[in-house]
Design an enzyme around this catalytic site. Structure first.
Site, PDB file in Angstrom:
ATOM      1  N   GLU A   1      42.868  47.872 -23.625  1.00 17.23           N
ATOM      2  CA  GLU A   1      43.703  48.875 -23.159  1.00 17.23           C
ATOM      3  C   GLU A   1      43.506  50.348 -23.622  1.00 17.23           C
ATOM      4  O   GLU A   1      44.394  50.939 -23.657  1.00 17.23           O
ATOM      5  CB  GLU A   1      45.140  48.425 -22.736  1.00 17.23           C
TER       6      GLU A   1
ATOM      7  N   ASN B   1      38.598  44.865 -23.294  1.00 18.57           N
ATOM      8  CA  ASN B   1      39.382  44.183 -22.328  1.00 18.57           C
ATOM      9  C   ASN B   1      40.123  45.232 -21.845  1.00 18.57           C
ATOM     10  O   ASN B   1      41.110  46.014 -22.398  1.00 18.57           O
ATOM     11  CB  ASN B   1      40.374  43.294 -22.920  1.00 18.57           C
TER      12      ASN B   1
ATOM     13  N   HIS C   1      45.189  41.987 -12.847  1.00 16.12           N
ATOM     14  CA  HIS C   1      46.646  42.141 -12.519  1.00 16.12           C
ATOM     15  C   HIS C   1      46.727  42.719 -11.130  1.00 16.12           C
ATOM     16  O   HIS C   1      46.871  43.958 -11.082  1.00 16.12           O
ATOM     17  CB  HIS C   1      47.584  42.629 -13.525  1.00 16.12           C
TER      18      HIS C   1
ATOM     19  N   GLU D   1      42.935  37.795 -17.207  1.00 21.32           N
ATOM     20  CA  GLU D   1      44.226  38.023 -17.081  1.00 21.32           C
ATOM     21  C   GLU D   1      44.880  37.659 -15.652  1.00 21.32           C
ATOM     22  O   GLU D   1      46.067  38.412 -15.137  1.00 21.32           O
ATOM     23  CB  GLU D   1      45.196  39.013 -17.782  1.00 21.32           C
TER      24      GLU D   1
ATOM     25  N   ASP E   1      46.536  37.690 -12.020  1.00 15.53           N
ATOM     26  CA  ASP E   1      47.474  37.052 -11.353  1.00 15.53           C
ATOM     27  C   ASP E   1      47.590  38.005 -10.265  1.00 15.53           C
ATOM     28  O   ASP E   1      47.179  39.397 -10.284  1.00 15.53           O
ATOM     29  CB  ASP E   1      48.847  37.029 -12.270  1.00 15.53           C
TER      30      ASP E   1
HETATM   31  O1  G2I Z   1      51.654  43.140 -19.332  1.00 18.66           O
HETATM   32  C1  G2I Z   1      51.000  41.955 -18.942  1.00 18.66           C
HETATM   33  C2  G2I Z   1      49.577  41.900 -19.932  1.00 18.66           C
HETATM   34  C3  G2I Z   1      48.741  43.111 -19.830  1.00 18.66           C
HETATM   35  N1  G2I Z   1      47.396  42.957 -20.275  1.00 18.66           N
HETATM   36  C4  G2I Z   1      47.771  42.719 -21.834  1.00 18.66           C
HETATM   37  C5  G2I Z   1      48.588  41.513 -22.095  1.00 18.66           C
HETATM   38  O2  G2I Z   1      48.826  40.985 -23.602  1.00 18.66           O
HETATM   39  C6  G2I Z   1      49.984  41.567 -21.407  1.00 18.66           C
HETATM   40  O3  G2I Z   1      50.565  40.446 -21.613  1.00 18.66           O
HETATM   41  C7  G2I Z   1      52.096  40.777 -21.626  1.00 18.66           C
HETATM   42  C8  G2I Z   1      52.775  39.172 -21.695  1.00 18.66           C
HETATM   43  O4  G2I Z   1      52.529  38.534 -20.692  1.00 18.66           O
HETATM   44  C9  G2I Z   1      54.139  39.530 -22.092  1.00 18.66           C
HETATM   45  O5  G2I Z   1      55.078  38.261 -22.299  1.00 18.66           O
HETATM   46  O6  G2I Z   1      52.248  41.469 -22.715  1.00 18.66           O
HETATM   47  C10 G2I Z   1      53.705  41.675 -22.727  1.00 18.66           C
HETATM   48  C11 G2I Z   1      54.102  42.731 -24.044  1.00 18.66           C
HETATM   49  O7  G2I Z   1      53.173  43.843 -23.834  1.00 18.66           O
HETATM   50  C12 G2I Z   1      54.533  40.335 -23.222  1.00 18.66           C
HETATM   51  O8  G2I Z   1      55.969  40.763 -23.004  1.00 18.66           O
HETATM   52  C13 G2I Z   1      56.683  40.592 -23.961  1.00 18.66           C
HETATM   53  C14 G2I Z   1      58.029  41.286 -24.060  1.00 18.66           C
HETATM   54  O9  G2I Z   1      57.765  42.610 -23.829  1.00 18.66           O
HETATM   55  C15 G2I Z   1      58.714  41.115 -25.333  1.00 18.66           C
HETATM   56  O10 G2I Z   1      59.958  41.507 -25.216  1.00 18.66           O
HETATM   57  C16 G2I Z   1      58.905  39.406 -25.542  1.00 18.66           C
HETATM   58  O11 G2I Z   1      59.412  39.361 -26.681  1.00 18.66           O
HETATM   59  O12 G2I Z   1      56.930  39.164 -24.419  1.00 18.66           O
HETATM   60  C17 G2I Z   1      57.473  39.160 -25.506  1.00 18.66           C
HETATM   61  C18 G2I Z   1      57.325  37.419 -25.660  1.00 18.66           C
HETATM   62  O13 G2I Z   1      58.063  36.779 -24.831  1.00 18.66           O
END
Ligand code: G2I
Length: 338
Positions: free
Chosen positions: A161, A203, A240, A269, A271
């Site tokens: 990103e 990515n 996404h 990724e 969805d």
């Molecule tokens: O945002 C969707 C994805 C976009 N591209 C990069 C990916 O790495 C990203 O994944 C998401 C995860 O699916 C989430 O699960 O990235 C987020 C963070 O940027 C993740 O969220 C985080 C929460 O922000 C935190 O508060 C939490 O502690 O997930 C953490 C673990 O559950």
């Protein structure tokens, strides 16, 4: 040889088995034989079908059953990010990441690494760094993590990103970007030195529509890297999608144009917000686009059940909250088998 009734029935049985085996191998070789899981059906064309996995869900039997049955590539949803793997400077922590990597490898699945360098989910100590100290810390992180997992990673998201949203087509402002425009290629060179066997990917999201400035900006960077010998092997398209950002009609063009630069492309990724046949059709379109590009290695969905998603209220995945297959699942499977 004297044939007793026992040896006759044995001979009949053996010949029946030979016939059955021959029929089975014909079935396996024939495109008419539909594989019954996402991983097996993607494997028929040499591709993979993966999912994001959360370490905290590896105790959930419904989740793990679907994971083990359907997918042959695994991405850690959060556990390999910079804040997880280097919570304090120079002190690395791989417990949750290893839980996922070990589960995948024990099940014969491969692993996508996500992500070595990113402006988000940096540990607190890094967020406040700048200049050459930050550059050095970033490169050390890339080197240490890629070395630790050397030989176990199919593809690494080396940089995630780094391009700006909107119409500039340029880089995103971030502490990493402010260390100098060459930070991305420096990260790729460090990753190559640490794990020469992994494919190294850039990515990003909203890079699916060929006419978008962000897509063009990433394309120009990859073109430049290839022309100067910067070690890049693949481009990840997060994919996404929702109503404001639907699957574009020119998706195949985007994937093919990147592949024509001499890199692999991967949907990393996926969805898609929605439900029913409209959601199923969009999943079908993405699958078709990947299958139509020989350098599209595989597709990863960003979670298993809708309830596992980072945006659960959009119900964007292939299994419902109870673990049942959705229409979108059936359309992806049919497309992979077509
Ligand atoms: O945002 C969707 C994805 C976009 N591209 C990069 C990916 O790495 C990203 O994944 C998401 C995860 O699916 C989430 O699960 O990235 C987020 C963070 O940027 C993740 O969220 C985080 C929460 O922000 C935190 O508060 C939490 O502690 O997930 C953490 C673990 O559950």
């Amino acid at each position: 040889m004297k044939l007793t009734s026992r040896s006759v029935s044995r001979a009949v049985l053996v010949s029946t088995m030979v016939t059955a085996t021959a029929a089975a191998s014909v079935l396996v070789a024939s495109p008419a034989s539909a594989a019954t899981t996402l991983g097996a059906s993607a494997a028929q064309s040499g591709r993979y079908f993966g999912t994001a996995v959360a370490a905290g869900k590896l105790g959930d039997s419904t989740y793990v059953n679907i994971l083990n049955r359907e997918f042959d590539m695994v991405t850690a949803e959060n556990e390999m990010k910079m804040d997880a793997t280097e919570p304090n400077p120079g002190q690395f922590s791989y417990g949750n990441a290893d839980r996922i990597v070990n589960h995948a490898r024990n099940q014969g699945k491969r692993v996508r690494g996500h992500a070595l360098a990113w402006h988000q989910q940096q540990p607190g100590w890094m967020q406040n760094m700048s200049g050459s100290a930050l550059r050095q810390a970033m490169l050390n992180h890339v080197t240490q993590v890629a070395t630790y997992y050397r030989g176990k990673i199919h593809s690494w998201d080396v940089v995630n990103e780094a391009f700006a949203d909107g119409n500039s087509g340029g880089r995103r402002d971030s502490n990493l970007q402010r260390t100098g425009n060459d930070w991305i290629e420096a990260a790729f060179r460090a990753a190559r030195a640490a794990d020469p066997g992994a494919k190294l990917c850039y990515n990003d999201y909203n890079t699916d529509n060929w006419s978008h400035a962000k897509t063009q900006g990433v394309y120009r960077m990859v073109q430049d890297f290839k022309s100067r010998g910067v070690p890049i092997d693949c481009v990840g398209f997060q994919a996404h999608f929702n109503s404001g950002n639907p699957v574009p009609n020119n998706y195949h063009t985007t994937l093919q144009n990147f592949a024509n630069l001499g890199v692999d492309v991967q949907i990393t990724e996926l969805d898609i917000a929605g439900s029913g046949s409209s959601q199923a059709d969009q999943f079908k379109g993405v699958t078709q686009a990947c299958l139509a590009v020989s350098r599209c290695n595989g597709i990863t969905v960003w979670g298993i059940r809708d309830s596992d998603s980072w945006r659960a209220s959009d119900t964007p995945l292939l299994f419902d909250r109870n673990g049942n297959k959705k229409a979108a699942y059936n359309s992806v499977l049919a497309q992979l088998n077509s």
